[in-house]
Design an enzyme around this catalytic site. Structure first.
Site, PDB file in Angstrom:
ATOM      1  N   GLU A  45       0.881  -1.164   0.000  1.00  0.00           N
ATOM      2  CA  GLU A  45       0.000   0.000   0.000  1.00  0.00           C
ATOM      3  C   GLU A  45       0.914   1.207   0.000  1.00  0.00           C
ATOM      4  O   GLU A  45       1.759   1.311   0.894  1.00  0.00           O
ATOM      5  CB  GLU A  45      -0.748   0.029   1.351  1.00  0.00           C
ATOM      6  N   ARG A 271       4.430 -13.198   9.716  1.00  0.00           N
ATOM      7  CA  ARG A 271       5.113 -11.932   9.481  1.00  0.00           C
ATOM      8  C   ARG A 271       6.316 -11.798  10.403  1.00  0.00           C
ATOM      9  O   ARG A 271       6.431 -12.486  11.411  1.00  0.00           O
ATOM     10  CB  ARG A 271       4.174 -10.741   9.584  1.00  0.00           C
ATOM     11  N   LYS A 281       3.535   0.622   9.789  1.00  0.00           N
ATOM     12  CA  LYS A 281       3.708   1.903   9.097  1.00  0.00           C
ATOM     13  C   LYS A 281       3.064   3.055   9.866  1.00  0.00           C
ATOM     14  O   LYS A 281       3.590   4.161   9.887  1.00  0.00           O
ATOM     15  CB  LYS A 281       3.118   1.817   7.685  1.00  0.00           C
TER      16      LYS A 281
HETATM   17  P1  ATP Z   1       1.961  -2.341   8.094  1.00  0.00           P
HETATM   18  O1  ATP Z   1       1.219  -3.140   9.109  1.00  0.00           O
HETATM   19  O2  ATP Z   1       3.366  -2.075   8.441  1.00  0.00           O
HETATM   20  O3  ATP Z   1       1.239  -1.116   7.651  1.00  0.00           O
HETATM   21  P2  ATP Z   1       0.957  -3.672   5.847  1.00  0.00           P
HETATM   22  O4  ATP Z   1       0.789  -5.143   5.862  1.00  0.00           O
HETATM   23  O5  ATP Z   1      -0.257  -2.846   5.971  1.00  0.00           O
HETATM   24  O6  ATP Z   1       2.072  -3.307   6.872  1.00  0.00           O
HETATM   25  P3  ATP Z   1       1.363  -3.471   3.074  1.00  0.00           P
HETATM   26  O7  ATP Z   1       1.925  -2.355   2.300  1.00  0.00           O
HETATM   27  O8  ATP Z   1      -0.077  -3.778   2.905  1.00  0.00           O
HETATM   28  O9  ATP Z   1       1.711  -3.187   4.571  1.00  0.00           O
HETATM   29  O10 ATP Z   1       2.233  -4.787   2.878  1.00  0.00           O
HETATM   30  C1  ATP Z   1       2.669  -5.281   1.645  1.00  0.00           C
HETATM   31  C2  ATP Z   1       3.047  -6.715   1.829  1.00  0.00           C
HETATM   32  O11 ATP Z   1       4.073  -6.833   2.791  1.00  0.00           O
HETATM   33  C3  ATP Z   1       1.878  -7.545   2.321  1.00  0.00           C
HETATM   34  O12 ATP Z   1       1.809  -8.721   1.541  1.00  0.00           O
HETATM   35  C4  ATP Z   1       2.210  -7.839   3.751  1.00  0.00           C
HETATM   36  O13 ATP Z   1       1.734  -9.091   4.127  1.00  0.00           O
HETATM   37  C5  ATP Z   1       3.734  -7.796   3.754  1.00  0.00           C
HETATM   38  N1  ATP Z   1       4.226  -7.405   5.076  1.00  0.00           N
HETATM   39  C6  ATP Z   1       3.976  -6.270   5.742  1.00  0.00           C
HETATM   40  N2  ATP Z   1       4.547  -6.276   6.962  1.00  0.00           N
HETATM   41  C7  ATP Z   1       5.206  -7.462   7.060  1.00  0.00           C
HETATM   42  C8  ATP Z   1       5.984  -8.097   8.081  1.00  0.00           C
HETATM   43  N3  ATP Z   1       6.217  -7.488   9.255  1.00  0.00           N
HETATM   44  N4  ATP Z   1       6.503  -9.307   7.830  1.00  0.00           N
HETATM   45  C9  ATP Z   1       6.280  -9.916   6.659  1.00  0.00           C
HETATM   46  N5  ATP Z   1       5.543  -9.396   5.662  1.00  0.00           N
HETATM   47  C10 ATP Z   1       5.000  -8.187   5.848  1.00  0.00           C
HETATM   48 MG    MG Z   2      -1.875  -3.390   4.525  1.00  0.00          MG
END
Ligand code: ATP
Ligand code: MG
Length: 565
Positions: A45, A271, A281
């Site tokens: 995102e 994760r 984020k």
């Molecule tokens: P955040 O919780 O930090 O905002 P998010 O999952 O909302 O993270 P996205 O931009 O939607 O962030 O994530 C893109 C990809 O990265 C998704 O497939 C998500 O599963 C993966 N991802 C995000 N954080 C992690 C993590 N801590 N470990 C492994 N994969 C992750």
């Molecule tokens: Mg997300």
């Protein structure tokens, strides 16, 4: 078997570790002919910078494509325009490339599929599988039930196909206020899986979108956009973190009920969580917005841009992602393991250099005023390929003030008044007096070089106890050194409820008047070094120049990570 042979022939370097469960799965799907080619995607995102958790997901998704000769797409999951921006879109691409990966084809956007998604929403309406609902957010919550109680059907659930069609078109045309109506799937309000209790497909939001401008006033939800985007792109393995496990039945429901061009499958993995670190984020944004750090790429941030500026190499981050593995359970990894990967990489690859962080002048009174002699220093103790450099040895040098004492016991293996020490790769010297200022502070040490001791022990048999680093006072230069430490004082910064309360007040200490050897003045931004006895440092990516050198401490010398500990 064929898939296996192809893999062996692929030019991509393969890790020597055993395959993780997703690699095993892809290998099997290829072998059984379920898929011809693996296609994965990384779907950020664009609402912040990528962090170390994303690095795990990047290494996983791009790594699968590399290992099995497939493709990995980059698709921005841009269904929440109010929090997204082009700055993030650009930064994310730069970070992925810097990590050493490239996506197949153009950058993709969920927003490119908005027209197709709209048509498919209409398709669900026509099948009687979606309806426009007028419940307010608060009312909808009451109707939704709880984990232990079933929900109740919305009073708008039985609207006719025709009415739903008309209302949905009116939603799109901007005839209703934000939040006045939503489009929902008609699945099962009594489902034990909350995600199947008539989930929202579209919301009304008058927000200008960074890609589609003001074309749309309705936006699809993540759930409605994600799997369909996968199907459009021919993704074979849609890999996401474990918290989406409960969304998988919904993912499959859309794929089953829509005329999509392919049938992707969702798989989940645990994760990455790191101690002493926050990887959300939203929280990272708070650190930036509240100016706790200097920006998303502050070297204390666990963002890819921050780790880069801190001096972590892409190879070290990839090695770390390989070390932690991929499993179906969430756990917390010791940040010392990441630091270990970084240190190991730097130990092997960073040239050595000398810097004095807290300078004290030593005058070698048995050398002439204009004494200038070249001593040779190897750039790496084990790796001869890194070569050697010439250092000018002069009458005045600086040493670290902590490396000198007027008096000390035998444990102190540095310079003591009346005793000897070796200056690294140069002479043994012996201190015989100090000069103090009016406050009694030592401002200068008077010493003598012991002749003929470059590369040799003193002829009188009195060996020095230790070796210290030094810089020629006349030939070295001043530098700013930024000493970075962990951003949080607690292993679990979020445990006490307020991670902002456990920010380490000493996570950055700036030293303005360090002395660095001449070779460091010629460093280019992002060049990494081991400052002997001090740690690993990198020339700052943005602020460093020959005129005003700035080095960031990447990490100290001492490794605190122990395998199995
Ligand atoms: P955040 O919780 O930090 O905002 P998010 O999952 O909302 O993270 P996205 O931009 O939607 O962030 O994530 C893109 C990809 O990265 C998704 O497939 C998500 O599963 C993966 N991802 C995000 N954080 C992690 C993590 N801590 N470990 C492994 N994969 C992750
Ligand atoms: Mg997300």
């Amino acid at each position: 078997m064929r898939g296996f042979i192809n893999r062996r022939e692929s030019p991509v370097s393969e890790p020597s570790r055993p395959m993780h469960f997703l690699e095993t799965l892809v290998a099997k799907d290829l072998e059984e002919g379920k898929i011809k080619k693996v296609v994965t995607r990384f779907p950020p995102e664009p609402n912040g910078y990528l962090h170390v958790g994303h690095a795990k997901s990047i290494c996983l998704n791009f790594g699968l494509a590399q290992r099995f000769g497939g493709d990995c797409h980059l698709r921005f999951d841009d269904t929440n325009p109010e929090k997204e921006s082009d700055e993030f879109i650009q930064a994310i691409q730069a970070d992925i490339r810097w990590l050493g990966f490239d996506w197949a084809g153009d950058v993709r956007y969920a927003s490119s599929y908005f027209h197709q998604l709209y048509d498919w929403a209409c398709d669900l309406i026509d099948q009687g599988l979606a309806y426009v609902c007028d419940l307010s957010a608060d009312e909808a919550r009451l109707y939704r039930g709880t984990l232990t109680e079933p929900g109740r059907n919305s009073p708008y659930r039985e609207r006719s196909v025709e009415e739903n069609r008309t209302l949905f078109a009116a939603m799109r045309a901007g005839e209703f206020d934000d939040g006045a109506k939503v489009l929902r799937a008609k699945i099962d309000m009594a489902s034990p899986n909350m995600n199947l209790r008539d989930p929202i497909l579209y919301r009304i939001r008058r927000v200008v979108h960074h890609q589609t401008g003001s074309e749309w006033v309705i936006y699809p939800t993540y759930d409605f956009a994600h799997g369909q985007g996968d199907a459009i792109e021919g993704i074979t393995h849609s890999i996401c973190s474990l918290e989406f496990e409960d969304h998988r039945p919904l993912y499959d429901w859309f794929i089953k009920n829509l005329p999509v061009p392919s049938e992707p499958h969702q798989y989940e993995f645990g994760r990455l969580n790191l101690n002493y670190t926050v990887t959300s984020k939203r929280k990272l944004k708070q650190l930036v917005d509240d100016a706790v750090v200097a920006g998303w790429d502050d070297p204390r941030m666990p963002t890819i841009a921050g780790m880069r500026r801190r001096g972590y190499s892409p190879a070290a981050i990839r090695t770390f992602c390989d070390m932690i593995g991929v499993t179906r359970s969430d756990g917390t990894v010791d940040v010392a393991m990441l630091e270990h990967a970084v240190r190991d990489d730097l130990n092997n690859n960073a040239p050595r250099a000398m810097a004095v962080l807290n300078p004290l002048t030593v005058t070698l009174t048995n050398l002439s005023e204009d004494h200038r002699e070249i001593v040779i220093s190897p750039n790496h103790p084990q790796n001869e390929a890194l070569g050697e450099r010439e250092l000018a040895f002069t009458r005045q040098v600086v040493i670290d003030a902590d490396d000198f004492r007027e008096e000390a016991n035998k444990k102190f293996k540095r310079l003591v008044l009346g005793k000897r020490v070796r200056l690294r790769n140069a002479y043994v010297i012996e201190a015989y007096d100090v000069v103090k200022d009016a406050q009694g502070q030592i401002v200068e040490v008077l010493a003598k070089v012991i002749e003929n001791t470059v590369g040799n022990d003193p002829e009188d048999g009195i060996k020095p106890k230790g070796v210290i680093q030094w810089v020629s006072k006349s030939e070295g230069g001043r530098a700013t050194i930024r000493l970075y430490d962990r951003l949080f004082t607690q292993a679990e910064p979020e445990a006490g409820g307020d991670f902002m309360a456990v920010v380490n007040p000493n996570s950055l200490v700036v030293i303005e008047n360090a002395y660095v050897e001449p070779s460091l003045l010629a460093a280019t931004p992002e060049q990494a070094f081991q400052f002997e006895r001090e740690g690993y440092f990198v020339a700052d990516r943005f602020d460093h120049s020959a005129e005003a050198p700035v080095f960031n401490r990447t990490i100290g010398l001492r490794d605190t990570w122990q395998e199995g500990a």
